[in-house]
Design a protein around this motif. Sequence first.
Motif, PDB file in Angstrom:
ATOM      1  N   ALA A  21      27.430   9.121 -16.973  1.00  0.00           N
ATOM      2  CA  ALA A  21      26.996   8.916 -15.750  1.00  0.00           C
ATOM      3  C   ALA A  21      26.856   6.693 -16.128  1.00  0.00           C
ATOM      4  O   ALA A  21      26.482   6.446 -17.537  1.00  0.00           O
ATOM      5  CB  ALA A  21      25.609   9.221 -15.410  1.00  0.00           C
ATOM      6  N   HIS A  22      27.588   6.634 -15.271  1.00  0.00           N
ATOM      7  CA  HIS A  22      27.698   5.049 -15.077  1.00  0.00           C
ATOM      8  C   HIS A  22      26.629   4.930 -13.884  1.00  0.00           C
ATOM      9  O   HIS A  22      26.344   5.024 -12.795  1.00  0.00           O
ATOM     10  CB  HIS A  22      28.752   4.668 -14.709  1.00  0.00           C
ATOM     11  N   VAL A  23      25.374   3.305 -14.209  1.00  0.00           N
ATOM     12  CA  VAL A  23      24.583   2.870 -13.422  1.00  0.00           C
ATOM     13  C   VAL A  23      25.645   1.909 -13.247  1.00  0.00           C
ATOM     14  O   VAL A  23      26.097   0.792 -13.680  1.00  0.00           O
ATOM     15  CB  VAL A  23      23.603   3.123 -13.592  1.00  0.00           C
ATOM     16  N   PHE A  24      26.086   1.298 -11.767  1.00  0.00           N
ATOM     17  CA  PHE A  24      26.200  -0.046 -11.237  1.00  0.00           C
ATOM     18  C   PHE A  24      25.409  -0.742 -10.666  1.00  0.00           C
ATOM     19  O   PHE A  24      25.160  -0.049  -9.247  1.00  0.00           O
ATOM     20  CB  PHE A  24      27.597  -0.025 -10.256  1.00  0.00           C
ATOM     21  N   VAL A  25      24.136  -1.537 -11.177  1.00  0.00           N
ATOM     22  CA  VAL A  25      23.535  -2.363 -10.485  1.00  0.00           C
ATOM     23  C   VAL A  25      24.400  -3.327  -9.824  1.00  0.00           C
ATOM     24  O   VAL A  25      25.147  -4.651 -10.623  1.00  0.00           O
ATOM     25  CB  VAL A  25      22.577  -2.687 -10.828  1.00  0.00           C
ATOM     26  N   CYS A  26      23.954  -3.668  -8.800  1.00  0.00           N
ATOM     27  CA  CYS A  26      24.749  -5.337  -7.674  1.00  0.00           C
ATOM     28  C   CYS A  26      24.006  -6.312  -8.100  1.00  0.00           C
ATOM     29  O   CYS A  26      22.849  -6.504  -8.021  1.00  0.00           O
ATOM     30  CB  CYS A  26      25.141  -4.962  -6.030  1.00  0.00           C
ATOM     31  N   ILE A  82      25.656   5.690  -8.607  1.00  0.00           N
ATOM     32  CA  ILE A  82      25.420   6.181  -9.836  1.00  0.00           C
ATOM     33  C   ILE A  82      26.768   7.296  -9.524  1.00  0.00           C
ATOM     34  O   ILE A  82      27.344   7.979  -8.843  1.00  0.00           O
ATOM     35  CB  ILE A  82      24.554   7.681 -10.262  1.00  0.00           C
ATOM     36  N   TYR A  83      27.740   6.941 -10.740  1.00  0.00           N
ATOM     37  CA  TYR A  83      29.292   7.888 -11.190  1.00  0.00           C
ATOM     38  C   TYR A  83      28.666   8.466 -11.995  1.00  0.00           C
ATOM     39  O   TYR A  83      27.955   8.260 -12.533  1.00  0.00           O
ATOM     40  CB  TYR A  83      29.752   6.770 -11.147  1.00  0.00           C
ATOM     41  N   PRO A  84      29.511  10.012 -11.597  1.00  0.00           N
ATOM     42  CA  PRO A  84      30.512  10.258 -11.254  1.00  0.00           C
ATOM     43  C   PRO A  84      29.921  10.660 -10.051  1.00  0.00           C
ATOM     44  O   PRO A  84      30.616  11.077  -9.260  1.00  0.00           O
ATOM     45  CB  PRO A  84      31.410  11.355 -11.860  1.00  0.00           C
ATOM     46  N   GLU A  85      28.671  10.960  -9.452  1.00  0.00           N
ATOM     47  CA  GLU A  85      28.957  12.041  -8.442  1.00  0.00           C
ATOM     48  C   GLU A  85      28.383  10.624  -7.291  1.00  0.00           C
ATOM     49  O   GLU A  85      28.565  10.895  -5.950  1.00  0.00           O
ATOM     50  CB  GLU A  85      27.017  12.261  -8.208  1.00  0.00           C
ATOM     51  N   GLY A  86      28.497   9.312  -7.717  1.00  0.00           N
ATOM     52  CA  GLY A  86      29.037   8.403  -5.571  1.00  0.00           C
ATOM     53  C   GLY A  86      27.264   8.232  -5.353  1.00  0.00           C
ATOM     54  O   GLY A  86      27.477   8.440  -4.014  1.00  0.00           O
ATOM     55  N   VAL A  87      25.979   8.143  -5.908  1.00  0.00           N
ATOM     56  CA  VAL A  87      24.962   8.569  -4.946  1.00  0.00           C
ATOM     57  C   VAL A  87      25.065   6.618  -5.290  1.00  0.00           C
ATOM     58  O   VAL A  87      24.562   6.488  -6.011  1.00  0.00           O
ATOM     59  CB  VAL A  87      24.213   9.429  -5.604  1.00  0.00           C
ATOM     60  N   TRP A  88      24.225   6.370  -3.945  1.00  0.00           N
ATOM     61  CA  TRP A  88      23.784   5.600  -3.727  1.00  0.00           C
ATOM     62  C   TRP A  88      22.285   5.172  -3.482  1.00  0.00           C
ATOM     63  O   TRP A  88      21.629   6.103  -3.020  1.00  0.00           O
ATOM     64  CB  TRP A  88      24.806   4.851  -2.321  1.00  0.00           C
ATOM     65  N   TYR A  89      21.676   3.648  -4.139  1.00  0.00           N
ATOM     66  CA  TYR A  89      20.240   3.939  -4.196  1.00  0.00           C
ATOM     67  C   TYR A  89      19.371   2.497  -3.654  1.00  0.00           C
ATOM     68  O   TYR A  89      20.684   1.846  -4.142  1.00  0.00           O
ATOM     69  CB  TYR A  89      19.488   4.231  -5.453  1.00  0.00           C
ATOM     70  N   SER A  90      18.306   1.993  -3.105  1.00  0.00           N
ATOM     71  CA  SER A  90      18.027   0.628  -2.818  1.00  0.00           C
ATOM     72  C   SER A  90      16.643   1.049  -3.158  1.00  0.00           C
ATOM     73  O   SER A  90      15.831   0.994  -2.609  1.00  0.00           O
ATOM     74  CB  SER A  90      18.089   0.808  -1.754  1.00  0.00           C
ATOM     75  N   PRO A  91      16.854   0.700  -5.115  1.00  0.00           N
ATOM     76  CA  PRO A  91      15.265  -0.083  -5.303  1.00  0.00           C
ATOM     77  C   PRO A  91      15.000  -1.019  -4.761  1.00  0.00           C
ATOM     78  O   PRO A  91      15.596  -2.182  -5.641  1.00  0.00           O
ATOM     79  CB  PRO A  91      15.890   0.761  -6.457  1.00  0.00           C
ATOM     80  N   LYS A  92      13.439  -1.246  -4.470  1.00  0.00           N
ATOM     81  CA  LYS A  92      12.623  -2.500  -4.375  1.00  0.00           C
ATOM     82  C   LYS A  92      11.479  -2.578  -5.576  1.00  0.00           C
ATOM     83  O   LYS A  92      11.422  -3.604  -5.871  1.00  0.00           O
ATOM     84  CB  LYS A  92      12.517  -2.425  -3.475  1.00  0.00           C
ATOM     85  N   THR A  93      11.186  -1.893  -5.993  1.00  0.00           N
ATOM     86  CA  THR A  93      10.379  -1.840  -7.253  1.00  0.00           C
ATOM     87  C   THR A  93      11.010  -0.772  -8.192  1.00  0.00           C
ATOM     88  O   THR A  93      11.783  -0.576  -9.107  1.00  0.00           O
ATOM     89  CB  THR A  93       8.888  -1.831  -6.728  1.00  0.00           C
ATOM     90  N   ARG A  94      10.059  -1.605  -9.780  1.00  0.00           N
ATOM     91  CA  ARG A  94      10.241  -0.528 -11.013  1.00  0.00           C
ATOM     92  C   ARG A  94       9.691   0.565 -10.726  1.00  0.00           C
ATOM     93  O   ARG A  94      10.083   1.049 -11.716  1.00  0.00           O
ATOM     94  CB  ARG A  94       9.285  -1.595 -12.095  1.00  0.00           C
TER      95      ARG A  94
END
Length: 126
Positions: A21-26, A82-94
């Motif tokens: 998996a790859h996690v891409f954080v903007c 998160i790829y390869p699934e292409g699931v998007w998240y919006s985390p605000k906190t730890r």
Amino acid sequence: MTDALTEAHEPQRDPPPYFRAHVFVCCNRRPDGHKRGSCAARGSEALRDYMKARAKELGVKEVRVNQAGCLDRCEFGPALVIYPEGVWYSPKTRDDVDAILQAHLLEGGRARHLMLSEQDVLPPKG
């Protein structure tokens, strides 16, 4: 002996994935006051740093947490995908990051309460 024509028509196998998996954080940063805002202004850089360190602490294997430029969902940021699934998240906190690491990357499920959905899109431009 095979010739180039025969080789071109044989099914090719991709090499095995280097990461599962790859996690891409903007971590895009726009000028202060920009109408779309930016993930970096909403704390994404600190959350990325925490996610990288925490993933290592938890022993999350074969996953790469990367910084990304603009992922074009700034209004809902901080954003990560998160790829390869292409699931998007919006985390605000730890705590949100911990929930994503645990549910998605360790257990193979989803942190549904943090997911961006197909409804989280901007209105069409005019």
